[in-house]
Write an enzyme that holds these catalytic residues in place. Sequence first.
Site, mmCIF file in Angstrom:
data_model
loop_
_atom_site.group_PDB
_atom_site.id
_atom_site.type_symbol
_atom_site.label_atom_id
_atom_site.label_comp_id
_atom_site.label_asym_id
_atom_site.label_seq_id
_atom_site.Cartn_x
_atom_site.Cartn_y
_atom_site.Cartn_z
ATOM 1 N N ASP A 220 0.824 -1.196 0.000
ATOM 2 C CA ASP A 220 0.000 0.000 0.000
ATOM 3 C C ASP A 220 0.872 1.265 0.000
ATOM 4 O OD1 ASP A 220 -2.674 1.358 0.556
ATOM 5 O OD2 ASP A 220 -1.534 2.016 2.309
ATOM 6 N N GLU A 245 1.322 -0.185 -4.965
ATOM 7 C CA GLU A 245 0.343 0.825 -5.347
ATOM 8 C C GLU A 245 1.082 2.133 -5.637
ATOM 9 O OE1 GLU A 245 -3.626 3.018 -3.504
ATOM 10 O OE2 GLU A 245 -1.806 2.778 -2.323
ATOM 11 N N ASP A 314 -10.468 1.789 -3.871
ATOM 12 C CA ASP A 314 -10.400 3.252 -3.837
ATOM 13 C C ASP A 314 -11.131 3.876 -5.019
ATOM 14 O OD1 ASP A 314 -8.891 3.665 -1.489
ATOM 15 O OD2 ASP A 314 -7.020 3.273 -2.546
#
Length: 434
Positions: A220, A245, A314
């Site tokens: 992340d 990410e 997201d």
Amino acid sequence: MAKFGFLALFLWSCIIINAASPAQAQATTPTSNVTKTDPPLNTLLLQGFNWASAKNSSPWYNVLKGMVDDVADAGITDVWFPPPSQSGAPEGYLPGKLYDLDSSYGSEQQLKDAVNAFHQKGIGIVGDIVINHRCGTKEDDKGCSCVFEGGKGDGSLDWGPWAVVVNDQPDPCGTGQTDTGMDFKLAPDVDHSNTKIQQDLTEWMNWLKSNVGFDGWRFDFVRGYAGNVLGGYIQNTTPKFAVGEMWDSDRQLVVDWVHSTGDRASAFDFPTKGILQDALKSIDLSRLKDSDGKPAGLIGLLPEKAVTFIDNHDTGSQKLWPFPYDKVMEGYVYILTHPGIPTIFYDHFVDGNFKNGIKNLTAIRKRNGINANSNCRIITAEDDLYMAAIDEKIVMKIGPRNDLGKFLPPSPEYSVATNGYDYCVWEKNSSSGD
């Protein structure tokens, strides 16, 4: 996790008070039973959750366990699980006691049971690793939440202000080194230049592998710390698959980040997502070809490291950057036929409007041996029509133009494998030869 995707979480405290103690470790510690016969280039990833999964009426790990047969039937090789640790927010992206695996998604035992169920089908599990930042369990003498407890009870991952970067914002309470990446304002940023922290986090990730059975990692918010440090975590935990990410639409910056990890990490292909959804919305499919005649996203430069996707927790669930719903199948026709490592989003996999179409496409991909490094020859990229031949085994078309004229694949050499609104995929018949 999008940094700005957590604005709604300001109401959540980053101090976890009176948190429940973690479940005791089982007498036997399950390691992965997955024997990956497919090389990483053949990875087909499913994101197994959305932003609302943590608030589901029944434990999400049980929901995932119940999907095993369906996932296997779709030819999916790996499932991305949500963050496993106790967190200051239910979604798991404000982690606190990292060794405490009782979370909003279910208990540690329910997690292990779900992982084992997928392993029984030969499907790997990718853990969501949130280590850019961390929530303290107590305040220090300055009133900052910079006292951390690991949750194991033996001092593991127990840290103090020394573990936080000195320039953390908005409350600079750390005494560590300067941050090596972007600041994350909702929790203290971890000082990843500290070798003690690197050692502790490596030990924790290896424990996740041996105790739970995780096979790979999704990292992340990788813009928050140096890529070479992340590459070290990968090197020292030897996952079968690792992706970061790196949320940026500039594909060269994403390529540079992959290289900064020592080419150990793949990256989510945000450039392809952006170009593809904008091209479909504006009916300007010429944007899908770059000046060198290659795909315009990360798959045009570094396909073996490009993890393509349409939406995630997201962009889709929180509507931060959603793919247009009426173009979703065209999007999957593109990523499931093209080079790169495709990801299917949970919401789309269970949506009755898309599920069968997606399964048809995954079957075509597997049947024809399409992989991350497959050759993509763009036949045409015009406003209302995009066509490409992949490994000269399949031809795909997206866009509203129906009269293909000279671009129509010749019959009987090619036949329609699947089609739908504004899309079609043809397969080369086996009798046609190479």
